[in-house]
Scaffold this motif. Sequence first.
Motif, short mmCIF file in Angstrom:
data_model
loop_
_atom_site.label_atom_id
_atom_site.label_comp_id
_atom_site.label_asym_id
_atom_site.label_seq_id
_atom_site.Cartn_x
_atom_site.Cartn_y
_atom_site.Cartn_z
N ALA A 302 0.82 -1.38 -0.01
CA ALA A 302 -0.12 0.04 -0.11
C ALA A 302 0.79 1.16 0.01
O ALA A 302 0.66 2.17 -0.65
N GLN A 303 2.11 1.22 0.74
CA GLN A 303 2.89 2.54 0.89
C GLN A 303 3.59 2.65 -0.60
O GLN A 303 3.72 3.79 -1.00
N GLN A 304 3.89 1.75 -1.44
CA GLN A 304 4.34 1.62 -2.52
C GLN A 304 3.62 2.32 -3.46
O GLN A 304 3.85 3.11 -4.41
N VAL A 305 2.27 2.03 -3.48
CA VAL A 305 1.35 2.65 -4.33
C VAL A 305 0.95 4.02 -3.85
O VAL A 305 0.75 4.98 -4.94
N ARG A 306 1.15 4.34 -2.58
CA ARG A 306 0.93 5.68 -2.17
C ARG A 306 2.02 6.77 -2.71
O ARG A 306 1.83 7.82 -3.22
N ALA A 307 3.17 6.23 -2.65
CA ALA A 307 4.37 6.73 -3.32
C ALA A 307 4.31 7.11 -4.65
O ALA A 307 4.65 8.09 -4.96
N GLU A 308 3.73 6.08 -5.51
CA GLU A 308 3.61 6.22 -6.84
C GLU A 308 2.52 7.38 -7.03
O GLU A 308 2.59 8.09 -8.03
#
Length: 389
Positions: A302-308
């Motif tokens: 989820a954090q990776q998608v938020r960063a994207e």
Amino acid sequence: MAINRMVEENASSDENYRNSLEKVGKLLLSTVRQMPDSVIVSKLRSLGLEVDCSIMDEWCSEFMSAQELSANLRREHDWKYEGNEDDWIWMGLTTLWERWFPNAPNFEMLDDKIDAGYQIDAADFAGICEAWLAAYSDAHKLMHLHDVKSLNELDEMFCGTQSIFNWMQDFTQALYDAGLHEPKYLWDRIRVCNDILQLWQRDDRLTLENAQRDLAESYFLLHDTDKAESLFREYLEADPQWGWSWIGWSDCYHFLDTKFRDLDVAENILKRGLEIPNVRDRVDMLERLLSLYEKAGKPQEAQQVRAELEKPRHAFTSEIVRTREDSIQVRHKMDFGEEGVPLDEIKNLSRHARPPAPAKPPVKLKVGRNAPCPCGSGKKYKKCCMQKR
């Protein structure tokens, strides 16, 4: 019809407004609808309009609305009315038409049935659907009787309280809501979606895409997953960059409360879609994937998608638009996608918009015709590279 409905709604809730209407003698359709046929016919005759069942029968087959009929009669006879006499023609014809020929639909009847659905309690999904299925039947009859080729064309002619376009979106949603409790309405939804795909003009991509997704989703809710899967594959084979088709397919395994619910399958569908170059609605796809990871308890993903999602997104392209003997004209284009660009970033656009400068700027040479050729051949320029150029 739309204006009369708004006036009547205001009059029902605002006493001062109602009193002002009575003061000026404003005629309302609800008032005429309470009168017996004999009074309406007598009033129309006093205005110069002879009307009976046989002539009304002819008019009903020729015109799509009482409003169109009354406007045609005014032009044909060059009638000049005062006060509410003009309203009398339309309201009288509307009332007689719906009483004498209820099975010969017109726009006024269609508008009434559409509005009836909006007046039903929002939780009564079946009641709304039954009202709108009757309206939909009228719309089909009107198209058949008057050779209307598309729902777009019908919408342009209708001019009712609601547009056909907006109503159809609400209609298919109501069929979905009712279908969760009674499968009959999902089959009705499939029929309506197939009609939309056949009857809506091909330039209305949003309507067609919504109908395609709704169609596949309805089969999934009816547990015909093979049919649903084959439809989504068909859509994406024709248009792999259609982001909302990837979302709709994934949602079948994510949001729909069926025995086939599988977050891993939903995740894989979205990830496959995000790998497509220049996929449309990428931000929406990422937001859906973020929701899925949060629900599945995958904080790192989820954090990776938020960063994207937090990255500034723009595409820079260049193309040659004109070439001349001594110059090339290049057009640079920046596309910030559907989300646009934040206002506080506008001041930095010039930095992004300027392509990188070459490491060594090219030198522009001006060589005389009789000068030695700069290529080093030993010949005069006019006998060497000038001809090649």
